[in-house]
Design an enzyme around this catalytic site. Structure first.
Site, short mmCIF file in Angstrom:
data_model
loop_
_atom_site.label_atom_id
_atom_site.label_comp_id
_atom_site.label_asym_id
_atom_site.label_seq_id
_atom_site.Cartn_x
_atom_site.Cartn_y
_atom_site.Cartn_z
N ASN A 33 0.83 -1.21 0.00
CA ASN A 33 0.00 0.00 0.00
C ASN A 33 0.87 1.26 0.00
OD1 ASN A 33 -2.96 -0.45 -0.05
ND2 ASN A 33 -2.51 -1.79 1.66
N HIS A 76 -8.25 -1.33 5.71
CA HIS A 76 -8.55 -2.67 6.23
C HIS A 76 -9.09 -3.53 5.09
CE1 HIS A 76 -9.47 -5.70 9.24
NE2 HIS A 76 -10.61 -5.88 8.61
N GLU A 122 -10.44 5.19 19.12
CA GLU A 122 -9.89 4.36 20.21
C GLU A 122 -10.24 2.88 20.07
OE1 GLU A 122 -9.53 8.49 21.64
OE2 GLU A 122 -11.08 7.41 20.54
N GLY A 123 -11.24 2.56 19.27
CA GLY A 123 -11.61 1.15 19.07
C GLY A 123 -10.75 0.49 18.01
#
Length: 197
Positions: free
Chosen positions: A14, A110, A148-149
């Site tokens: 990437n 992702h 934050e997740g």
């Protein structure tokens, strides 16, 4: 000029896609200021050096604890006065202090259509193994802001990719990279450089 830091752990396909898009003029108004890896053996560091881009390794294994690593990572990132941090296969959890400081300035690619096949432990080939095991007919890739997740931040772009009969995790991984990741990550960077996001 949008100053980008790219964070990687592996081969850097990437990263290569971003560099190629900047070189060809498909991405304008942006430059890669630094490539940072947690893995001293990451081929991505060599790709960066070969391209004349500063390449830095900060390995958690070099520190007595995670807190010391997190502090050093944030200090190093701050040195470059970055406008955007791109996680391109960076397999280290981003420290909360860094997320706070660079809120809505960290994006991640992702290899699935979030919310499918994402979260803790779902990265790399494991994502494609899970997709094939589940029997999905369509998978893809997602670019999202980092919060934050784990893989939970706001989605910027997604692109679907067909799952074909006879796909192995490796074949599917390659198709998702070629048909989705290498297209939507540069596009998201250009949208940010243009102030569209």
């Amino acid at each position: 000029m949008l100053r980008i830091g790219v964070m990687v752990s592996g081969g850097g396909t990437n990263l290569q896609s971003i560099m190629d898009n900047i070189d060809s003029g498909a991405i304008t108004g942006a430059e890669i200021a630094v490539v940072i890896s947690n893995n001293p053996g990451a081929y991505a560091l060599e790709r960066a050096r070969n391209h004349g881009i500063e390449a830095v390794c900060i390995s958690p294994k070099s520190f007595s604890d995670r807190e010391a690593f997190n502090e050093t990572l944030l200090e190093k990132v701050n040195e470059y006065h970055l406008d955007l941090i791109v996680l391109a296969g960076f397999l280290v959890r981003i420290p909360p202090k860094m997320i706070e400081k660079y809120r809505n300035r960290i994006i991640n690619i992702h290899p699935s259509l979030i919310p499918s096949f994402c979260g803790v432990g779902c990265y790399g080939l494991k994502v494609h193994e899970a997709a094939l095991k589940r029997g999905v007919k369509v998978t893809g890739a997602t670019v999202h802001f980092v919060d934050e997740g784990m893989d939970s931040g706001p989605i910027i772009l997604q692109k679907a990719v067909e799952v074909k009969p006879g796909d192995t995790p490796e074949i599917l991984q390659r198709r998702v990279m070629e048909e989705a990741e290498w297209k939507i990550l540069p596009k998201a960077i250009q949208m940010i450089a243009d102030g569209e996001i």
